[in-house]
Design a protein around this motif. Structure first.
Motif, short mmCIF file in Angstrom:
data_model
loop_
_atom_site.label_atom_id
_atom_site.label_comp_id
_atom_site.label_asym_id
_atom_site.label_seq_id
_atom_site.Cartn_x
_atom_site.Cartn_y
_atom_site.Cartn_z
N HIS A 821 55.32 18.89 84.78
CA HIS A 821 56.04 19.73 86.02
C HIS A 821 55.35 21.07 86.19
CE1 HIS A 821 58.64 20.90 83.02
NE2 HIS A 821 59.22 21.93 83.87
N ASN A 823 52.01 21.71 85.80
CA ASN A 823 50.63 21.75 86.00
C ASN A 823 50.06 22.41 87.27
OD1 ASN A 823 50.31 20.39 83.63
ND2 ASN A 823 50.31 18.25 84.55
N ASN A 824 51.16 22.34 88.44
CA ASN A 824 50.71 23.22 89.75
C ASN A 824 50.75 24.54 89.91
OD1 ASN A 824 49.62 20.66 90.64
ND2 ASN A 824 51.80 19.95 91.14
#
Length: 846
Positions: A821, A823-824
């Motif tokens: 969650h 990674n962005n």
């Protein structure tokens, strides 16, 4: 019972405080164990009450037993070796590791009166130097080596140690000659109230505590609410144990109450010793109980000699500069002594240099009934009175910072003078230097007025219960005379006494005449300009009041610009300084309302008034009708050099929309468009755009002076945030979590240069999570890897939960170790450029 102090009670309470035996507390802190044995047979004569937990023996079986039977032959052998070392009696020594029941314990020895004091702590406290600690030490040394001033050294030190130790507050405290402490530098978390600039009265650190500070480099109090562990003696006639050098020495109940009142959970102090004198201390505060890690304590102890060396070096450099000033003054005077002038004329030449070096108002030289002075000095009767007093003084020198207190009969005749530095010679001759009265507010951490507590018919100083800022007004005093001032005064007298043969005047006469001619030329130009301003303001019409206001503001702008050049005695003036001076009335509450970027340049002093008047008119119009007439409006000024000279661009942003160009051209518009071309040979363009007024001024090379200025490079311009980020985020709270101080400090500098004010810089997960318990930042920058396998994932998850935008920083180029969650999240790879950081923060604004 608490009561105010009378003079008699004060003496009694201070004596009680001074007699408190803080070196023999009779207890230890609950962070280890303690034994005391005699010198000859090594028999244990005292032990802390918790020793049965360590040795598995009743306390009665520990007392009276040989130390060798408890700690083994190796420790006893090391004790004997340490005993033979030079300086053994004046320090605490590590004597090895002792193992028992599968655990390791560090053993330290020190001398306490007629006993050996043995401290035993878990092996985690063994000082050892790892590669990381060595790197940190090398970094600390490299940073302080680059400091050029004392404030720079203090600020860098508190910043470094705050980040390194994660204590909630780190301060540098300097003692004055009366042992009051002043916080000269501070680094703190937002949870701590500021102490910078506040003073602490001398009774906060009483004389016997200062004596201990001179002997021991570090003092650690791990828990303000701790229950002390008492010492038990083998026999009733055993003397109290001297624990001066023991790290886990018990703490005075009064001091514990003081820390409790201060709202602290733990403290640590490092003594700052210069020569044999206690200069001050570095103080660490924690809101919660805390034990500094072993390698941290070792690092700090190894850092202090380097800090003290640098501090002493900078102090010596300051004294050297003063000596150089004296040498130059001596050279100037000696070179003029034989040029033939009277003493009065000589004093007019030498006086300005003397009052400049001594930061004074006036100087007088007396010879019997004659006296010759320069600057503001008292009436003749006071000069004669003080000449008699100084010549009657044992060492022919008096340094007084409150004349009305020292000599009440003079109080009504001092005319604003309060301080005098006096030296006498040959009965009636004297040199007198005067300083003005300074009415000032001295800020204390709480009311410094002492109160006492009556306990068993004994008065003792009571710990203060408030540390809020408390102002005391001082009056009838001047700035205190320093040791350097007195040293300089002793050097001046023989020099000026010799000048009685002849003083100098002719050396500067030609140069003086040139300066007068130049002054006359500038004054005539200024008067002509004032006349022009007055005529144009009158022709513009309007009421008498509007005419008066217009001419007053314009003449003020001219005078302010003239002061910049004249005050600095320069032939040129900084354009940035002129702009700042004109912008100050409109940007004091919000510095970003008038934002200047680009390269500074020095404009010739004779051109400065007209340039200042042009900027003044632009500012005035913006206040009346433009960007500065609305709360969110701002002005961007860009200064750029090019082959043709220099270009100044004025842009008004977020102000009222302009629907039509003004039909009437007033004096302000006329001045903007015509003054620069006419007076400076440049060009001026004024544009009334829909989004706000824009102007472009160009100045030719002939308008510049030769003095160097500090220019902003392109990299420094990159520090400026894109406008939407400045508007949306600059007033928020920034959280930086980074275990490398250099990287964190670089990011903080970029943000500070861009206008951010509230920045919290932390080094690990625990301090950050504690911070988030009480604060919610506007945005954050998190280093992914915080050392020893720890990541910032818990911090990131908490920020996500609160919808706080943030970015990652990594030295590994990827974030594969984080949960999906995350990674962005925008990620920057070290080394980070200014543009990358600012652009990443800009992307956080929706």
């Amino acid at each position: 019972m608490t009561q105010p102090l009378t003079e008699e009670q004060l003496r009694e309470a201070l004596k009680t405080c001074a007699d408190e035996p803080v070196h023999i507390p009779g207890s230890i802190q609950p962070i280890g164990f303690l034994l005391a044995c005699d010198f000859d047979g090594g028999i244990v004569r005292q032990a802390s009450e918790n020793c049965p937990d360590l040795f598995g023996l009743p306390l009665a079986d520990i007392l009276g037993r040989p130390l060798r039977s408890l700690l083994g032959a190796d420790i006893s052998h090391n004790l004997n070796n340490i005993r033979g070392m030079g300086g053994f009696a004046n320090a605490r020594h590590f004597a090895g590791v002792w193992q028992t029941t599968g655990k390791e314990y560090a053993v330290h020895f020190s001398k306490g009166g007629e006993r050996f004091v043995i401290e035993i702590e878990e092996a985690g406290t063994v000082p050892k130097t790892s590669y990381e600690t060595s790197q940190q030490q090398a970094f600390l040394v490299s940073q302080i080596e680059g400091c050029d001033t004392l404030p720079e050294l203090f600020d860098l030190t508190t910043d470094l140690l705050h980040h390194l130790t994660s204590f909630d507050r780190v301060t540098v405290i300097k003692f004055d000659k009366e042992w009051n402490g002043e916080v000269v530098s501070e680094a703190r978390s937002r949870r701590m109230d500021p102490l910078l600039g506040l003073r602490f009265p001398s009774h906060d650190v009483p004389a016997q505590a200062r004596d201990l500070m001179r002997q021991i480099p570090m003092r650690l109090i791990c828990d303000v609410e701790q229950i002390p562990i008492p010492l038990v003696a083998h026999s009733a006639d055993e003397p109290a144990l001297d624990m001066t050098f023991a790290a886990n020495r018990g703490v005075s109940p009064i001091h514990m109450q003081y820390l409790h009142n201060f709202g602290l959970g733990a403290t640590m102090t490092l003594s700052v010793i210069l020569g044999d004198e206690l200069w001050g201390m570095i103080s660490f505060h924690s809101l919660k109980p805390r034990v500094a890690p072993p390698e941290m304590r070792h690092l700090l102890l190894s850092f202090m000699p380097l800090f003290q060396l640098k501090l002493d070096l900078l102090r010596r450099e300051k004294s050297l500069k003063l000596s150089q000033q004296v040498d130059q003054l001596q050279t100037d005077v000696q070179g003029e002594l034989e040029k033939g002038s009277e003493l009065e004329a000589m004093m007019q030449q030498v006086g300005p240099s003397i009052i400049d070096v001594l930061d004074a108002t006036g100087v007088v030289m007396t010879n019997g009934s004659e006296y010759f002075g320069f600057g503001k000095v008292p009436e003749t009767s006071i000069i004669e009175f003080l000449a008699e007093r100084v010549n009657a003084a044992p060492d022919k020198l008096l340094a007084i910072d409150n004349l009305s207190s020292a000599f009440p009969e003079l109080a009504s005749h001092l005319d604003g003078l309060a301080g005098a530095l006096l030296t006498g010679y040959e009965g009636t001759r004297s040199l007198q230097v005067y300083r003005p009265e300074i009415s000032q507010s001295v800020a204390w951490a709480g009311n410094p007025t002492k109160t006492v507590e009556a306990e068993k018919n004994t008065l003792r100083i009571e710990p203060r219960s408030s540390f809020s800022k408390y102002l005391l007004e001082t009056a009838h005093k001047s700035k205190a005379w320093s040791g350097d001032d007195i040293h300089l005064m002793r050097q001046l007298w023989p020099l000026l006494s010799a000048a009685e043969r002849r003083a100098f005047l002719s050396h500067l006469s030609r140069q003086q005449q040139l300066m007068i001619n130049e002054l006359n030329h500038r004054v005539r130009n200024i008067l002509a300009l004032v006349k022009s301003v007055s005529s144009e303001a009158r022709r513009s019409g309007g009421s008498l009041e509007s005419y008066s206001n217009a001419i007053e503001s314009r003449i003020h702008a001219l005078a302010a610009a003239h002061d910049i050049g004249a005050g600095a005695a320069n032939s040129s003036v900084s354009i940035f300084d002129i702009i700042k001076l004109e912008a100050n009335p409109y940007s004091q509450e919000d510095a970003q309302r008038v934002f200047v970027s680009g390269e500074d340049a020095n404009i010739r002093a004779e051109s400065a008034p007209i340039f200042a008047l042009v900027i003044h008119e632009l500012m005035t119009n913006a206040v009346k009708y433009g960007a500065l007439a609305v709360p969110n409006g701002r002005i961007d000024l860009e200064v750029r050099r090019n082959d043709d000279g220099l270009r100044v661009d004025w842009f008004e942003r977020d102000g009222p929309r302009i629907n039509t160009k003004p039909k009437r051209q007033g004096f302000g518009t006329t001045l903007i468009l015509q003054a620069v071309p006419f007076e400076m040979g440049g060009t001026a363009d004024l544009r009334f755009c829909e989004n706000g007024v824009e102007a472009t001024l160009t100045l030719p090379p002939s308008a510049f002076g030769d003095a160097p200025v500090k220019n902003r490079t392109q990299n420094e311009r990159d520090n400026q945030l894109p406008s939407k980020t400045v508007t949306a985020l600059r007033n928020g709270l920034v959280l930086l979590v980074e275990d490398n101080f250099m990287v964190a400090n670089a990011m903080r500098t970029v943000l500070e240069n861009a206008g951010f004010v509230s920045i919290e810089m932390l080094s690990g997960v625990d301090p950050a999570m504690e911070f988030l318990q009480v604060e919610t930042p506007t945005f954050a920058a998190l280093d992914i890897n915080l050392g020893q396998g720890v990541t910032s994932e818990p911090i990131a998850s908490e920020l996500l939960r609160r919808n706080v935008p943030f970015i990652f920083v990594t030295g590994y180029g990827e974030q594969h170790s984080l949960a999906p969650h995350l990674n962005n999240v925008p990620t920057l790879t070290k080394p980070i450029t200014r543009r990358e950081l600012l652009s990443a923060l800009d992307s956080l604004v929706i």
